[in-house]
Each structure stands twice: as C-alpha cells, then as structure tokens.
Enzyme design. Structure first.
Site, mmCIF file in Angstrom:
data_model
loop_
_atom_site.group_PDB
_atom_site.id
_atom_site.type_symbol
_atom_site.label_atom_id
_atom_site.label_comp_id
_atom_site.label_asym_id
_atom_site.label_seq_id
_atom_site.Cartn_x
_atom_site.Cartn_y
_atom_site.Cartn_z
ATOM 1 N N LEU A 205 0.977 -1.097 -0.026
ATOM 2 C CA LEU A 205 0.080 -0.038 -0.133
ATOM 3 C C LEU A 205 0.800 1.415 0.132
ATOM 4 C CD1 LEU A 205 -2.785 -0.903 2.499
ATOM 5 C CD2 LEU A 205 -2.664 -1.380 0.167
ATOM 6 N N GLY A 246 3.324 -5.409 7.627
ATOM 7 C CA GLY A 246 2.489 -4.419 7.997
ATOM 8 C C GLY A 246 1.462 -3.882 7.078
ATOM 9 N N ASP A 247 1.748 -3.262 5.789
ATOM 10 C CA ASP A 247 1.136 -3.082 4.817
ATOM 11 C C ASP A 247 1.132 -3.671 3.477
ATOM 12 O OD1 ASP A 247 3.288 -1.971 3.891
ATOM 13 O OD2 ASP A 247 2.838 0.206 3.511
ATOM 14 N N GLU A 248 1.586 -4.979 3.653
ATOM 15 C CA GLU A 248 2.113 -5.794 2.433
ATOM 16 C C GLU A 248 0.881 -7.152 2.416
ATOM 17 O OE1 GLU A 248 6.114 -7.439 1.716
ATOM 18 O OE2 GLU A 248 6.572 -5.930 3.320
#
Lengths: 348, 200
Positions: A205, A246-248
């Site tokens: 993201l 985390g944002d993957e």
C-alpha cells in the site's frame, strides 16, 4: 416342615431364581425372584416346561429330557415373555428321596445377556438377586461406563472445537481477518505441488505509512481493514488473500494463466483500493503498487522462487512510481527500471 | 486426582451460590478451564486452593462447605448420576454402609485416576457404626466431611433415620460415627435399577 420344603427355603435364599420340581415336572418350590418373573401365573403346581421352553438343546419336551441334561448349561425362554432368554442348569434330586421326591430335579436360572431388559421389565431390585450375584455390579459398571463415555464424548467435542478455533487463529491475521503469512505459504506450497496454473501478486500500500504517522494507528488499522474488505470483494472466493507484513499483501490466484487476466485483476484491485477511505470525520487516500508473476514463467515452481519473482516485480513497480503494477517473467532478461525489457509496466 | 471433582465443586457452587461468585473465585485464582475437565487429570493442590478460596468468599468453614457438597452430589437433580451409581451399592441403607469399603474401588473401576481414600466400616454395637477414612491421598483435603454429607443424603434417599457425627482427625484417619435410629423411617426415593443412566 417336609425335607423338600426346608431345601426350598435354603435355595430361596441362596438361589432366588431356582425351583424344585417333582418327578412329573410340576413345581413344588419356587425361589422368590423366579416367582416374580412367572407372576401373575401361580408358579407352584404349574408344569415347568409349560412355563419355560428349552431353546438349546432342542427338543426337550418332557421330564426325561430335562433329567438327562443334568449339569449342562441350557438356554431357555419364558413362554409368556418371549424376548427374555435365560441360562439354566439342572440337578437331579437323590434317588433315595432324602432331599425330596426321587426323580425330581432342581433347576437354577439366571438372566443371560438380556439382563438389563429383564431388570427393567420385571422391575427387579438388588434384593432380587443373591447376595453373591454379580448382576448388580454388572449393571453398575454398565451405567457408570455409559456416564463416563458420555462425558468422554463431550470432552472430545470440546477439544475438537478448541482445535478448530486454534487452527483458525493460527492461520488468520487478527486485524483484517485475512489469512496470515503461514497460511499463505501453505497454500502456495500446495499450489506448487499441484499441476494447475496459478498467478501470484505481491501488493504494497502506498501512502499507508503517512496515514499511520499523521493520523495514528486507529486510522491506519481502519485503512487496512477497509483495504482487506475491498480486496475480498474484488476477488473470487477461492483466491487466497493474505496480509504478510504491515502494509504488504500477497494474493494467490488459482487458474490465472496469462498476463492479460493478471493485468485485469491488478487493475481491478488498484481501482478499488484507490477509492478514498473515510471514518466519517476524515478521508484517507492510498494507492497500491503491485508485482505479479505467473506459474508458467517458472520451469520448476517453488514457493520462495515465485514470491521472489513477484517481489522483484513489486520493487520495479515502486521504482517506476507509485500506483503501478508490473508482471515479471524471469525467463526474459533482468528488468531495468525505465525500460520495458522483460517487464510489463502499466501505470494507471 | 481428576478434574471431575473440580467440576462437581463448580456445579455445587453455581447452583447454590450463583454464577457471579463462582466466576469471581475462579478468576481470582487464575484457574484454567482444563482444571474442570472431567476425565482429565488435575493437581490436588488446585482443589485445595479452590475450596479454601470458596470458603473464604462464602464465609463458611471448609468442612461445612464440603459436607454440603456431599449432600448436593446425592440430592441435586444435576448430579442424579451420582445418586444412581451409589444406589447400586446396596439394597438398603445398612447394605449401603457396608459397601462403603468398596467405594474407592468402585470409583476407580469407572475413572482410574479418581483416587478416593480407603474407607473402613466397623460395627460398634447394634445401630452404631464407626467409619474410618484414611488420610494422605489428598494431602490437605479431607474427604470425611464430603462423606458425612453424602451418607446423610443417602440415608434420606433410602428412607433411613440416622445421626451423623464427624469425630475429628488423627494422623492416620478421619473418624465418622453413624447412629442408625430407624432403617425404615420413611419411604425413601424410588430407584429402578434397570432405568439406565440419566441424560444430562
């Protein structure tokens, strides 16, 4: 009191399911439990073989046949209540008439395997069995074991429920409800072992860190949860979506075998993730960089190699500017950012 | 020791003192659910701590609580299975008293790690019995008070009139006195041997 009556009284105490019959086969003395079973018929004076049928051995229909069975185990049936089979043994009275009429026999009976039904049907109590009889212990054990068995069944159900919950928990990302890294690795390994085509996407993201740093973890968590929901909405049920960092995110797309289809999926995902996320007060905007690869680009599919390829493609996509997606074919020359060699770069 | 004992205590407390009290005590002791799992082994210390905490919370002596537990096990519908299994032990109350010597064997026959202490019954004189309950199986826990409550309720169940007295403890055993005043004082509760286990 006559001798046979004394004998009858002793037998009544020791063997409450015994009886004494005279040479004609008519009952002279009957144990109290046997009398209960025969009731309401009057036992005394009745002919034993009119009350009971000898099932095994067959063909015993008279006193001579009965006497000949001395000492053997016989099986009988109460004629009035067919479902109860009994076990029995016959013992002749002495020929000198010392204990009772010569030619008479003592018979002692017990319930065989149908004892549970018999106890129920005849409302027998512990007092109906001889003090040394094991029937009460057997019924106790039977009942105790079925109580324990029922408890064991409940325990198994609880453990099975707990096992399932633990397994789900171990494979689920608690924040988004998506699969976690371990679940994804398992799914990827299974797909590699199989022969069917599939594609892999690796998503990162963009601007998520800014949202998190500027507006706090609550805003960041909301964005992640909304992103997860949108991915689920944009994909099929059988696609495996996992949060692996985390944002993957990593996505496994069974059956996707060409770059065109993979592009279409990537575009759909990017479009839905770029929609602003709102918590009612504020609006958060993110985009997504996507790297992908197809199974058929790899001669020998293995999970780590495919993930590495998708990861490289993601790296190239990020280098090329945010909000892009790249499909990587490792069979072509190593991709150089800024060129189209070996990679398909699409920006929206 | 077995989680079944703790589960019995749980039912007893929930039914008599309410859910909130029970949950409060279990949370204060930080006991895990596994401690109350019938058929699973369990440390006797847990039962000991549990009884201690419950007695403090309810404001009664441990022995009083244990005696009520014994009565509960026989007389409450939830534990009807216990009453039924005990009734198999004797055709009347006297017969039941004489079967107490077998109680730990009977329990072990069903659940092998349900270690109840050895019990011995002595006839002092007509109508007066002395029961010795061996110590040492459950360390700090006394089974005697539970047995007193249990015998009291069983006397009721058989319709016998008895006076019971826990005479105390020495290093070897607990002593219980049973005075059988009338073996056929009342009708007692029905027991159908072949009725089969009760569904919970």
């Amino acid at each position: 009191m006559s001798t046979v009556m004394v004998l009858g009284a002793i037998l009544a105490r020791l063997c409450p399911m015994s009886a004494i019959m005279g040479p004609t086969g008519h009952l002279i003395a009957v144990g109290p439990t046997l009398a209960r079973i025969i009731a309401p018929r009057d036992a005394i004076g009745a002919r034993f073989l009119d009350l009971f049928e000898v099932l095994c051995p067959h063909g015993v229909d008279g006193m001579a046949g009965l006497v000949a069975l001395e000492g053997r185990r016989i099986r009988l049936r109460l004629r009035a209540a067919g479902r109860h089979t009994l076990k029995g043994v016959v013992c002749g009275l002495p020929d000198d008439g010392a204990l009772g009429p010569a030619g008479g026999v003592i018979v002692n009976l017990s319930f065989g395997i149908t004892v549970v039904e018999a106890v129920r049907d005849f409302s027998l109590t512990g007092a109906d069995f001889a003090a040394t009889d094991q029937t009460t212990e057997m019924l106790y054990l039977l009942e105790a074991k079925s109580v324990a068995m029922e408890e064991s069944r409940r325990l198994n159900l609880r453990l099975e429920g707990a096992r399932f919950a633990a397994q789900e928990q171990a494979l689920t990302d608690p924040l988004t409800g998506l699969r976690n890294r371990r679940a994804f690795d398992d799914a990827l390994k299974r797909s590699c072992r199989g022969l069917d085509p599939f594609a892999l996407l690796h998503l990162d993201l963009d601007y998520f860190k800014q949202v998190n740093d500027t507006y706090g973890h609550a805003a960041g968590d909301l964005v992640l949860r909304v992103a997860a929901r949108r991915m689920q909405a944009a994909l099929r049920l059988r696609d495996v979506i996992a949060r692996i960092g985390g944002d993957e995110f990593a996505i496994l797309l069974p059956g996707v075998d060409d770059v065109g289809s993979l592009d279409a999926v990537a575009n759909r995902l990017a479009a839905s993730l770029e929609e602003p996320v709102t918590d009612g007060a504020r609006c958060y905007r993110i985009s997504v960089s996507i790297g992908g690869t197809l199974r058929r680009f790899h001669t020998y599919a293995n999970g780590p190699a495919l993930l590495e390829a998708a990861d490289q493609a993601l790296y190239i996509a990020k280098e090329a500017g945010r909000g892009r997606h790249v499909v990587h074919d490792p069979g072509k020359p190593p991709p150089v950012p800024g060129t189209d060699q070996g990679v398909e770069t699409r920006s929206r | 020791m077995n989680g079944l004992i703790n589960r019995a205590i749980e039912w007893f407390v929930r039914d008599n003192y309410g859910e909130a009290l029970w949950i409060g005590v279990v949370e204060a002791l930080a006991l895990r659910e596994a401690a109350f799992e019938p058929l699973m082994p369990c440390e006797p210390e847990i039962t000991e701590r549990l009884i201690g905490a419950l007695a403090a919370q309810i404001g009664r002596a441990s022995d009083e609580l244990l005696e009520d537990l014994g009565t509960y096990l026989v007389s409450h519908p939830r534990t009807e299975a216990v009453r039924r299994l005990l009734r198999f032990s004797g055709v009347d109350f006297t017969d039941f008293l004489y079967s107490l010597d077998d109680l730990s064997d009977r329990a072990r026959l069903v659940i092998s790690d349900l270690a109840l202490p050895e019990i011995r019954l002595f006839l002092e004189r007509e109508g007066l019995y002395r029961i010795e309950v061996a110590r040492g199986v459950q360390n700090g826990l006394c089974f005697g008070p539970v047995l007193v409550g249990l015998i009291r309720a069983m006397a009721d169940d058989y319709g016998a009139l008895v006076m019971l007295d826990h005479r105390g403890v020495d290093a070897r055993c607990e002593l219980i006195e049973v005075r059988l005043l009338d073996a056929a004082f009342a009708d007692g509760r029905a027991f159908h041997m072949g009725a089969g286990p009760v569904a919970r």
